[in-house]
Design a protein around this motif. Structure first.
Motif, PDB file in Angstrom:
ATOM      1  N   ILE A   6       0.667  -1.192  -0.192  1.00  0.00           N
ATOM      2  CA  ILE A   6      -0.429  -0.036  -0.174  1.00  0.00           C
ATOM      3  C   ILE A   6       1.216   1.313   0.070  1.00  0.00           C
ATOM      4  CG2 ILE A   6      -2.423  -1.387   0.867  1.00  0.00           C
ATOM      5  CD1 ILE A   6      -1.104   0.163   4.026  1.00  0.00           C
ATOM      6  N   ARG A   7       0.440   2.474  -0.887  1.00  0.00           N
ATOM      7  CA  ARG A   7       0.931   3.548  -0.754  1.00  0.00           C
ATOM      8  C   ARG A   7       2.730   3.116  -0.931  1.00  0.00           C
ATOM      9  NH1 ARG A   7       0.205   5.807   4.324  1.00  0.00           N
ATOM     10  NH2 ARG A   7      -0.743   4.529   4.866  1.00  0.00           N
ATOM     11  N   HIS A   8       3.397   3.911  -1.246  1.00  0.00           N
ATOM     12  CA  HIS A   8       4.916   3.989  -1.414  1.00  0.00           C
ATOM     13  C   HIS A   8       5.910   2.856  -0.543  1.00  0.00           C
ATOM     14  CE1 HIS A   8       8.363   4.178  -2.822  1.00  0.00           C
ATOM     15  NE2 HIS A   8       8.391   5.521  -3.558  1.00  0.00           N
ATOM     16  N   ARG A   9       6.782   1.924  -0.509  1.00  0.00           N
ATOM     17  CA  ARG A   9       6.771   0.929   0.143  1.00  0.00           C
ATOM     18  C   ARG A   9       6.477   1.045   1.178  1.00  0.00           C
ATOM     19  NH1 ARG A   9      11.445   0.528  -2.649  1.00  0.00           N
ATOM     20  NH2 ARG A   9      12.482   2.452  -3.961  1.00  0.00           N
ATOM     21  N   LYS A  10       5.129   0.001   1.855  1.00  0.00           N
ATOM     22  CA  LYS A  10       4.774  -0.118   2.789  1.00  0.00           C
ATOM     23  C   LYS A  10       3.532  -1.500   2.304  1.00  0.00           C
ATOM     24  CE  LYS A  10       5.327   4.152   4.637  1.00  0.00           C
ATOM     25  NZ  LYS A  10       5.044   4.209   6.510  1.00  0.00           N
ATOM     26  N   VAL A  11       4.231  -1.672   3.371  1.00  0.00           N
ATOM     27  CA  VAL A  11       3.852  -3.024   3.088  1.00  0.00           C
ATOM     28  C   VAL A  11       1.795  -3.566   4.421  1.00  0.00           C
ATOM     29  CG1 VAL A  11       3.762  -5.606   3.182  1.00  0.00           C
ATOM     30  CG2 VAL A  11       5.593  -4.569   2.406  1.00  0.00           C
ATOM     31  N   ALA A  12       0.917  -4.151   4.261  1.00  0.00           N
ATOM     32  CA  ALA A  12       0.538  -4.396   5.059  1.00  0.00           C
ATOM     33  C   ALA A  12      -0.585  -5.904   5.103  1.00  0.00           C
ATOM     34  CB  ALA A  12      -1.300  -3.207   4.662  1.00  0.00           C
ATOM     35  N   VAL A  13      -0.707  -5.947   5.539  1.00  0.00           N
ATOM     36  CA  VAL A  13      -1.713  -7.855   6.019  1.00  0.00           C
ATOM     37  C   VAL A  13      -3.358  -7.359   5.997  1.00  0.00           C
ATOM     38  CG1 VAL A  13      -0.966  -8.037   8.569  1.00  0.00           C
ATOM     39  CG2 VAL A  13      -1.675  -9.953   7.107  1.00  0.00           C
ATOM     40  N   ASN A  14      -3.774  -8.254   5.015  1.00  0.00           N
ATOM     41  CA  ASN A  14      -5.655  -8.166   5.250  1.00  0.00           C
ATOM     42  C   ASN A  14      -5.600  -9.647   5.986  1.00  0.00           C
ATOM     43  OD1 ASN A  14      -8.057  -7.014   4.975  1.00  0.00           O
ATOM     44  ND2 ASN A  14      -8.004  -8.349   3.128  1.00  0.00           N
ATOM     45  N   ILE A  15      -6.397  -9.481   7.637  1.00  0.00           N
ATOM     46  CA  ILE A  15      -7.455 -10.484   8.032  1.00  0.00           C
ATOM     47  C   ILE A  15      -8.429 -10.132   8.193  1.00  0.00           C
ATOM     48  CG2 ILE A  15      -7.667 -11.538  10.701  1.00  0.00           C
ATOM     49  CD1 ILE A  15      -4.364 -10.568  11.097  1.00  0.00           C
ATOM     50  N   THR A  16      -9.395 -11.127   8.238  1.00  0.00           N
ATOM     51  CA  THR A  16     -10.934 -11.602   7.443  1.00  0.00           C
ATOM     52  C   THR A  16     -11.251 -12.958   8.358  1.00  0.00           C
ATOM     53  OG1 THR A  16     -10.592 -12.064   5.728  1.00  0.00           O
ATOM     54  CG2 THR A  16     -11.223 -10.387   5.268  1.00  0.00           C
ATOM     55  N   GLU A  17     -11.961 -12.980   8.846  1.00  0.00           N
ATOM     56  CA  GLU A  17     -12.994 -14.138   9.173  1.00  0.00           C
ATOM     57  C   GLU A  17     -13.273 -15.309   8.033  1.00  0.00           C
ATOM     58  OE1 GLU A  17     -15.839 -12.748  12.878  1.00  0.00           O
ATOM     59  OE2 GLU A  17     -14.126 -12.261  13.839  1.00  0.00           O
TER      60      GLU A  17
END
Length: 117
Positions: free
Chosen positions: A45-56
């Motif tokens: 996400i965005r420039h050089r940012k990392v995110a994890v998506n957690i769903t149920e």
């Protein structure tokens, strides 16, 4: 170097969140009606940012009868699958600080060579 450092820190946070979700699933293996948290792939996400998506996970778990004869919905967590993913996430989590150290060492070495030249 600053962007590499931020990317690695972002990766550490994302894998930390991933490990949190996996630990939450493992802690609730025997909790009736527990909906497993699915740790999705890491996304940039965005420039050089990392995110994890957690769903149920919403599909129902296995049904069983308890001692009283009531039909209960069990947890959908499979310990073996969670453990394998946890080992993988832990290794990826550990790789980010190593990348920071290697990058800083390379930059320091190049700076020293520039100073001596």
């Amino acid at each position: 170097m600053y962007t590499t450092f931020n990317s690695s820190i972002s990766g550490i946070r994302a894998y930390g969140n991933s490990l949190d979700g996996l630990a939450h699933n493992t802690a609730n293996i025997n909790t009736d009606v527990y909906k497993k948290q699915h740790v999705n792939n890491l996304n940039q996400i965005r420039h050089r940012k990392v995110a994890v998506n957690i769903t149920e996970n919403s599909p129902p778990g296995p049904f069983y009868k308890n001692i009283k004869g009531d039909v209960m919905e069990g947890s959908k967590v499979n310990f073996i699958k969670e453990f394998v993913v946890m080992i993988k996430s832990n290794n990826q989590f550990s790789a980010n600080p190593a990348a920071i150290i290697r990058t800083n060492a390379n930059v320091a070495q190049k700076s020293l060579i520039d100073i001596m030249a």
